[in-house]
Design a protein around this motif. Structure first.
Motif, short mmCIF file in Angstrom:
data_model
loop_
_atom_site.label_atom_id
_atom_site.label_comp_id
_atom_site.label_asym_id
_atom_site.label_seq_id
_atom_site.Cartn_x
_atom_site.Cartn_y
_atom_site.Cartn_z
N ILE A 1 9.25 1.95 -14.08
CA ILE A 1 10.48 2.73 -14.09
C ILE A 1 10.23 4.04 -14.84
O ILE A 1 9.66 4.05 -15.93
CB ILE A 1 11.62 1.94 -14.78
N GLY A 2 10.64 5.14 -14.22
CA GLY A 2 10.46 6.45 -14.83
C GLY A 2 9.24 7.21 -14.36
O GLY A 2 9.11 8.41 -14.64
N ASP A 3 8.32 6.55 -13.65
CA ASP A 3 7.13 7.24 -13.14
C ASP A 3 7.54 8.32 -12.15
O ASP A 3 8.51 8.19 -11.39
CB ASP A 3 6.19 6.25 -12.44
N ARG A 4 6.76 9.40 -12.13
CA ARG A 4 6.96 10.51 -11.19
C ARG A 4 6.06 10.27 -9.98
O ARG A 4 4.83 10.21 -10.11
CB ARG A 4 6.59 11.84 -11.86
N VAL A 5 6.66 10.14 -8.80
CA VAL A 5 5.92 9.74 -7.61
C VAL A 5 6.40 10.50 -6.38
O VAL A 5 7.43 11.19 -6.40
CB VAL A 5 6.06 8.23 -7.35
N ALA A 6 5.65 10.33 -5.29
CA ALA A 6 6.07 10.80 -3.97
C ALA A 6 5.41 9.91 -2.93
O ALA A 6 4.34 9.35 -3.17
CB ALA A 6 5.67 12.26 -3.76
N PRO A 7 6.02 9.78 -1.75
CA PRO A 7 5.35 9.07 -0.65
C PRO A 7 4.38 9.99 0.07
O PRO A 7 4.55 11.21 0.09
CB PRO A 7 6.53 8.68 0.26
N ILE A 8 3.33 9.40 0.65
CA ILE A 8 2.37 10.18 1.42
C ILE A 8 3.00 10.61 2.76
O ILE A 8 4.02 10.07 3.19
CB ILE A 8 1.07 9.40 1.67
N PHE A 9 2.38 11.58 3.41
CA PHE A 9 2.92 12.17 4.65
C PHE A 9 2.92 11.17 5.79
O PHE A 9 3.93 10.96 6.47
CB PHE A 9 2.08 13.40 5.01
N ASP A 10 1.77 10.56 6.04
CA ASP A 10 1.59 9.57 7.11
C ASP A 10 1.50 8.20 6.45
O ASP A 10 0.51 7.88 5.80
CB ASP A 10 0.32 9.89 7.90
N LEU A 11 2.52 7.39 6.63
CA LEU A 11 2.61 6.13 5.91
C LEU A 11 1.51 5.14 6.30
O LEU A 11 1.27 4.16 5.59
CB LEU A 11 3.99 5.49 6.14
N ASN A 12 0.83 5.39 7.41
CA ASN A 12 -0.28 4.51 7.82
C ASN A 12 -1.63 4.98 7.32
O ASN A 12 -2.63 4.27 7.48
CB ASN A 12 -0.34 4.41 9.35
N ASN A 13 -1.68 6.19 6.75
CA ASN A 13 -2.98 6.79 6.41
C ASN A 13 -3.30 6.59 4.93
O ASN A 13 -3.12 7.48 4.11
CB ASN A 13 -2.99 8.27 6.76
N ILE A 14 -3.78 5.42 4.61
CA ILE A 14 -4.14 5.12 3.23
C ILE A 14 -5.54 5.64 2.89
O ILE A 14 -5.75 6.26 1.85
CB ILE A 14 -4.06 3.60 2.97
N ASP A 15 -6.49 5.39 3.79
CA ASP A 15 -7.88 5.75 3.49
C ASP A 15 -8.55 6.59 4.57
O ASP A 15 -9.77 6.77 4.56
CB ASP A 15 -8.71 4.50 3.23
N GLY A 16 -7.77 7.12 5.51
CA GLY A 16 -8.34 7.97 6.56
C GLY A 16 -8.82 7.23 7.79
O GLY A 16 -9.43 7.83 8.67
N THR A 17 -8.53 5.94 7.90
CA THR A 17 -9.00 5.15 9.03
C THR A 17 -7.87 4.68 9.94
O THR A 17 -8.08 3.82 10.79
CB THR A 17 -9.80 3.93 8.55
N GLU A 18 -6.66 5.24 9.77
CA GLU A 18 -5.52 4.77 10.56
C GLU A 18 -5.71 5.06 12.04
O GLU A 18 -6.30 6.07 12.42
CB GLU A 18 -4.22 5.39 10.04
N GLU A 19 -5.20 4.18 12.89
CA GLU A 19 -5.30 4.34 14.34
C GLU A 19 -4.03 4.94 14.92
O GLU A 19 -4.06 5.58 15.97
CB GLU A 19 -5.59 2.99 15.01
N GLU A 20 -2.92 4.73 14.27
CA GLU A 20 -1.63 5.22 14.77
C GLU A 20 -0.85 5.83 13.62
O GLU A 20 -0.75 5.25 12.55
CB GLU A 20 -0.84 4.07 15.39
N ARG A 21 -0.31 7.05 13.86
CA ARG A 21 0.41 7.76 12.82
C ARG A 21 1.83 7.20 12.65
O ARG A 21 2.44 6.72 13.59
CB ARG A 21 0.50 9.25 13.17
#
Length: 346
Positions: free
Chosen positions: A88-108
């Motif tokens: 609680i209280g951490d400063r965060v944001a979501p990534i642009f492509d929710l499937n792209n965690i490590d650069g190996t996603e097949e579908e955006r």
């Protein structure tokens, strides 16, 4: 902090383009799944993609009545029972492509198009798609990182890049690229049709640290880029224009240089593509399509900004909008009178 039962969000209106924004009331979930995080959004920044969608000029489909925008800065206000890497209280944001965690996603699965975006007061995300924001940035500054910042990071091929970079225009990606260049010791050359914007770019980096080209006065801007580099050419071009500028981008390159295609301000007319094979072969050049980046890229950029925190702050437009003024923010970006990122403050 007591949480409300409902919150406000803007959604695309129904009907033909250009659409407008409609204010909607959404229900806050009564409970979170074990891996979910509830965030309170403090600031949202806009990208050209967002207004292009509204005007029907972006070449992808978006979900009906979508909440727009992909870039925000937020505070964690609720966590599921299995969330241990956020508090609680951490400063965060979501990534642009929710499937792209490590650069190996097949579908955006992209915010503000494939799924609802972040132009809202609260949102729930899986912990895996969130990243920590630099602590030294304001909410408004931190909201500029997700799309424009990570796009610039990848377009410059960081952290491997060196030498000289040519940046087209003074929009969000170009100005973030300028910021990264200044922090990484890369010599930036920036173009614009406005001498006033070019003067501001020089003021940001220092008159001796940034070269500028007014492409309206010097339409053969690749010749100026070669002159600034003593005939060698630049190591990378951050190309925001697309097909109509690719020939000049290649001409401005040094051998083994890279053209990073990140935008389409000149339109999608593929018939305007010149012969790219010959100059690419002759220069052993690389042409890369850039589509933001992975969660790893997001966090690596934030680490870079935190390490270079003295004077390294995302460049925002001089006008900041309130949440209630969101439509005006979209119109302001569409009119192209901005420099840097257009930000909405919640």
């Amino acid at each position: 902090m007591a949480l409300p039962k409902t919150y406000r969000a803007f959604r695309h209106s129904k009907g033909n383009t250009p659409t407008t924004l409609d204010l909607a009331t959404e229900e806050l979930p009564s409970s979170l799944k074990s891996n979910e995080v509830l965030i309170r959004i403090h600031a949202v920044s806009l990208n050209y993609r967002d207004v292009a969608m509204m005007h029907g000029t972006y070449p992808v489909k978006i979900i009906e009545r979508c909440i727009p925008a992909s870039d925000c800065a937020a505070e964690v206000v609720g966590i599921g029972s299995e969330v241990h890497d956020f508090q609680i209280g951490d400063r965060v944001a979501p990534i642009f492509d929710l499937n792209n965690i490590d650069g190996t996603e097949e579908e955006r699965l992209v915010l503000g198009g494939d799924v609802d975006g972040v132009l809202c007061e609260y949102a729930v995300f899986d912990r895996n798609v969130l990243f920590h924001l630099p602590k030294h940035l304001s909410w408004e500054e931190a909201a500029c990182i997700t799309c424009a910042g990570v796009t610039a990071w990848n377009a410059l091929d960081m952290p491997r890049s060196k030498g000289t970079a040519l940046l087209q225009g003074t929009g969000g990606v170009s100005m973030f690229s300028l910021l990264i260049c200044l922090g990484a010791g890369i010599r930036p050359i920036i173009t614009s049709s406005s001498d006033q914007k070019l003067d501001l770019a020089k003021a940001i980096g220092g008159s001796d640290a940034v070269d500028t080209i007014n492409y309206r006065d010097h339409p053969q801007w690749e010749e100026d880029a070669l002159r600034f580099t003593n005939g060698r050419g630049v190591d990378v071009v951050v190309d925001n224009v697309g097909p109509s500028s690719i020939a000049q981008s290649l001409s401005s390159l040094a051998r083994r240089g890279t053209v990073s295609l990140v935008g389409f301000l000149g339109g999608f007319d593929v018939d305007r593509f010149p012969d790219t094979v010959t100059p690419t072969l002759l220069k052993s050049a690389t042409i890369r399509g850039i589509s933001v980046g992975s969660k790893i890229d997001h966090q690596t950029l934030c680490d870079f900004l935190s390490e270079k925190d003295i004077g390294l702050r995302p460049i925002m437009d001089s006008v900041t909008f309130s949440f209630e003024e969101s439509q005006a923010a979209f119109d302001h970006l569409w009119d192209a009178n901005h420099m840097g990122k257009v930000v909405i403050k919640l």
